[in-house]
Design a protein around this motif. Sequence first.
Motif, PDB file in Angstrom:
ATOM      1  N   ARG A  34      -0.730  -5.869   0.649  1.00 21.53           N
ATOM      2  CA  ARG A  34      -1.276  -5.075  -0.454  1.00 21.53           C
ATOM      3  C   ARG A  34      -1.975  -5.999  -1.455  1.00 21.53           C
ATOM      4  NH1 ARG A  34       2.397  -0.747  -3.907  1.00 21.53           N
ATOM      5  NH2 ARG A  34       0.669   0.461  -4.791  1.00 21.53           N
ATOM      6  N   TYR A  79      -5.149   4.082   1.657  1.00 23.31           N
ATOM      7  CA  TYR A  79      -4.363   5.005   2.475  1.00 23.31           C
ATOM      8  C   TYR A  79      -3.066   4.343   2.920  1.00 23.31           C
ATOM      9  CZ  TYR A  79      -3.383   8.245   6.369  1.00 23.31           C
ATOM     10  OH  TYR A  79      -2.810   9.142   7.228  1.00 23.31           O
ATOM     11  N   GLU A  81      -1.380   2.202   1.389  1.00 22.83           N
ATOM     12  CA  GLU A  81      -0.436   2.003   0.290  1.00 22.83           C
ATOM     13  C   GLU A  81       0.623   3.097   0.238  1.00 22.83           C
ATOM     14  OE1 GLU A  81      -2.498   1.407  -3.365  1.00 22.83           O
ATOM     15  OE2 GLU A  81      -3.346  -0.534  -2.734  1.00 22.83           O
ATOM     16  N   ASN A  82       0.385   4.188   0.956  1.00 26.53           N
ATOM     17  CA  ASN A  82       1.430   5.213   1.077  1.00 26.53           C
ATOM     18  C   ASN A  82       2.648   4.692   1.834  1.00 26.53           C
ATOM     19  OD1 ASN A  82       0.232   7.726  -0.108  1.00 26.53           O
ATOM     20  ND2 ASN A  82      -1.372   7.288   1.376  1.00 26.53           N
ATOM     21  N   LEU A  83       2.496   3.560   2.503  1.00 24.33           N
ATOM     22  CA  LEU A  83       3.602   2.938   3.245  1.00 24.33           C
ATOM     23  C   LEU A  83       4.252   1.816   2.448  1.00 24.33           C
ATOM     24  CD1 LEU A  83       1.918   2.671   6.769  1.00 24.33           C
ATOM     25  CD2 LEU A  83       3.449   4.468   5.938  1.00 24.33           C
ATOM     26  N   CYS A  84       3.892   1.674   1.182  1.00 24.11           N
ATOM     27  CA  CYS A  84       4.430   0.599   0.350  1.00 24.11           C
ATOM     28  C   CYS A  84       5.600   1.092  -0.501  1.00 24.11           C
ATOM     29  CB  CYS A  84       3.342   0.047  -0.577  1.00 24.11           C
ATOM     30  SG  CYS A  84       1.990  -0.804   0.270  1.00 24.11           S
ATOM     31  N   SER A  87      10.297   4.560  -0.910  1.00 26.27           N
ATOM     32  CA  SER A  87      10.073   5.996  -0.973  1.00 26.27           C
ATOM     33  C   SER A  87      10.771   6.635   0.208  1.00 26.27           C
ATOM     34  CB  SER A  87       8.573   6.319  -0.920  1.00 26.27           C
ATOM     35  OG  SER A  87       8.047   5.963   0.349  1.00 26.27           O
ATOM     36  N   THR A  89       9.341   8.157   2.568  1.00 24.73           N
ATOM     37  CA  THR A  89       8.543   7.798   3.744  1.00 24.73           C
ATOM     38  C   THR A  89       8.961   6.442   4.300  1.00 24.73           C
ATOM     39  OG1 THR A  89       6.650   9.064   2.948  1.00 24.73           O
ATOM     40  CG2 THR A  89       6.206   7.362   4.590  1.00 24.73           C
ATOM     41  N   THR A  90       9.041   5.447   3.448  1.00 25.41           N
ATOM     42  CA  THR A  90       9.359   4.102   3.937  1.00 25.41           C
ATOM     43  C   THR A  90      10.811   3.994   4.396  1.00 25.41           C
ATOM     44  OG1 THR A  90       9.783   3.350   1.655  1.00 25.41           O
ATOM     45  CG2 THR A  90       7.581   3.028   2.533  1.00 25.41           C
TER      46      THR A  90
END
Length: 326
Positions: A34, A79, A81-84, A87, A89-90
């Motif tokens: 990132r 896009y 950064e949604n995996l950072c 959260s 999701t992660t």
Amino acid sequence: MGSDDANTILRMASLATPMALRVAVTLGLPDRLRGAEVAVDRLAAELGVAPVPLGLLLGHLATLGFFERTAAGYRTTGYGENLCGDSLTTVLLNLDTAGGRAELAFVELLHSVTTGQAGYDRRYGRDFWSDLAEQPPLRESFDRQMAHRLRAEVPQLVAGFDWGRFATIVDVGGGPGTLLAAVLAAHPGARGRLVELDTAAAARTFAAHGLEDRAEAVECSFFDPLPAGADAYLLCDILHDWDDEHAGRILARCAEAARPAGRILVVEQVGGRRAATDMDLAMLVIFGGRERRVEEFEALASAHGLALDAVTDVSDGRSLLEFRNV
């Protein structure tokens, strides 16, 4: 079937992308890349992995827009950064967490569909809960997962039901205590007890909300006798984790503790109402459970002397079923 349909089906069925995303999150690639451009060889040396396969992984995810290749190496896209960060999701994608590890049980879906039994046990040699008990980092990650999962819905759950009817609430298997803390904060006259095998996370939650004088965490299994005499016994996202035999035993303990006038409040994604069909399969392969429909809850509860009084849709994803002893 045309070639376009066939290709669409194959893309839907391919395991390459879902596994690539999980490996990338597990290795911490989105956070590491990132705002930085890092060469594959350097990144591989940092992580202790082979550079050529790492390049293949990044190359595939770059075609999907999660990373971009530059003259200096790779970096995370907007896009991606949604995996950072930390959260839901992660937590669910990381293969080192309880959720990420559990999803690998989907490779045993055929076994689960054939037998009705959990695929998790077959893959790992013990059930999900035994795994958590023996590996504290998995337990910690599961508590984080549940806190993340409920966080967005907790305000809806608190506002969508008249919790003020109950002076005392027992949260059965309440994990980190996120929901009970929110209910008590909204109703200063109420008191609560949380039942859990490991109460450390709940104790921290209650302390953080200044609820030590009104909330208590009790180390206990919900298969054992529960604290008796409360006005309400809350089961949030509990019963779908168990087959009918075990879910019935949990309800029986609640009914026993709640007699004669207490209520049992079941909060879950209800089949045919709020539940997603993919969650049915997840509950099956991980736990041997499912997202039950209202009539299935009624049948399960009636065997233990409980009658359904009302069903309330309390959030975007969950409904609340209120039972009483008869």
